[in-house]
Motif scaffolding. Sequence first.
Motif, mmCIF file in Angstrom:
data_model
loop_
_atom_site.group_PDB
_atom_site.id
_atom_site.type_symbol
_atom_site.label_atom_id
_atom_site.label_comp_id
_atom_site.label_asym_id
_atom_site.label_seq_id
_atom_site.Cartn_x
_atom_site.Cartn_y
_atom_site.Cartn_z
ATOM 1 N N LEU A 40 -9.778 3.584 4.722
ATOM 2 C CA LEU A 40 -8.593 3.133 3.996
ATOM 3 C C LEU A 40 -8.880 1.871 3.201
ATOM 4 C CD1 LEU A 40 -6.055 3.788 6.847
ATOM 5 C CD2 LEU A 40 -6.504 5.221 4.853
ATOM 6 N N ASP A 53 1.571 -0.871 4.750
ATOM 7 C CA ASP A 53 0.548 0.106 4.349
ATOM 8 C C ASP A 53 0.782 1.480 4.963
ATOM 9 O OD1 ASP A 53 -0.921 -1.776 2.892
ATOM 10 O OD2 ASP A 53 -1.901 -2.495 4.717
ATOM 11 N N GLU A 56 1.134 4.499 2.680
ATOM 12 C CA GLU A 56 -0.141 4.801 2.025
ATOM 13 C C GLU A 56 -1.098 5.492 2.989
ATOM 14 O OE1 GLU A 56 -3.505 2.443 -0.637
ATOM 15 O OE2 GLU A 56 -2.283 1.344 0.804
ATOM 16 N N PHE A 59 -0.011 9.037 3.459
ATOM 17 C CA PHE A 59 -0.310 9.825 2.266
ATOM 18 C C PHE A 59 -1.755 10.316 2.303
ATOM 19 C CE2 PHE A 59 -2.257 9.872 -1.965
ATOM 20 C CZ PHE A 59 -1.530 10.878 -2.572
ATOM 21 N N PHE A 60 -2.680 9.401 2.560
ATOM 22 C CA PHE A 60 -4.097 9.768 2.589
ATOM 23 C C PHE A 60 -4.393 10.728 3.745
ATOM 24 C CE2 PHE A 60 -4.713 5.785 0.095
ATOM 25 C CZ PHE A 60 -5.366 6.353 -0.991
#
Length: 274
Positions: A40, A53, A56, A59-60
């Motif tokens: 990340l 975070d 995010e 999402f990844f």
Amino acid sequence: MKRILVPTDFSKHAEYALRVAAQIARENNAEIILLHMLELPHQGTDAMGSGSDIPEIMFFKNRAIDKLEDLMDVDFLKGISVSEIIQFEKAFEGILGVSKKNDVDFIVMGSHGASGFQEMFIGSNTEKVVRFSDVPVLVIKNETPSFSAKNLVFASDFSDEIKKPFKQLLDFARGFNANLKLVMINTPNTFKPTAVAERMMADFMAEFDYPNYSTHIYNDVNVEKGILNFANKVDADLIGMCTHGRTGFAHFFNGSISEDLVNHAIRPVITFKI
């Protein structure tokens, strides 16, 4: 060989490695563990980042899950037992950790970039895996529709420290009914008379039961060129060598295998840790 680990970043080179792993898995009735390391943006300062975070991170992670599930559905994996792991960790540490935790027998990895083995081995994650992995590592550089290890070259100085990893190589060779070509490279700085080199190799093999092998002595200006030129001469399917965990590639003839070998090898390379 029952469990094969295949790290993937979803690149074409990782797919080349997965295709080879699938062929090996079919021949050995083995399962494949497909691993994606999720590094990340904030990794390194705070393992999971701050609370802001989390979207995010999710999402990844979800994107990686979708890609892994699509990959597991490809035709060349049908009929093979495949599991998937997503690890939040730096690639090198994660690959070795997953390998040990899941009792992996074998790792198959692809090389990346136009510079091929140089990009992969010199200071990169794959180089570190090759250096420190306790299990054999097979590195695939090019697309290999029909992987074969029938014609397997193993280059060594045939010293006593090679005997333990050589047993692993023989297990691999038996699985492919390989014709094993053992080669000692003679160079100006490490020259041995033919009779001496032949006796060293004969004494080394006297401890092992593997009938399908031949011994060779090849003269060249250095070890790296000798291995590459001999492999070309016999049209090898695969080049095998041993590695030292502390320094990377194994010391052949009291010297390290230089960058030249991995930069210029176009054939698959399999490594076994001393």
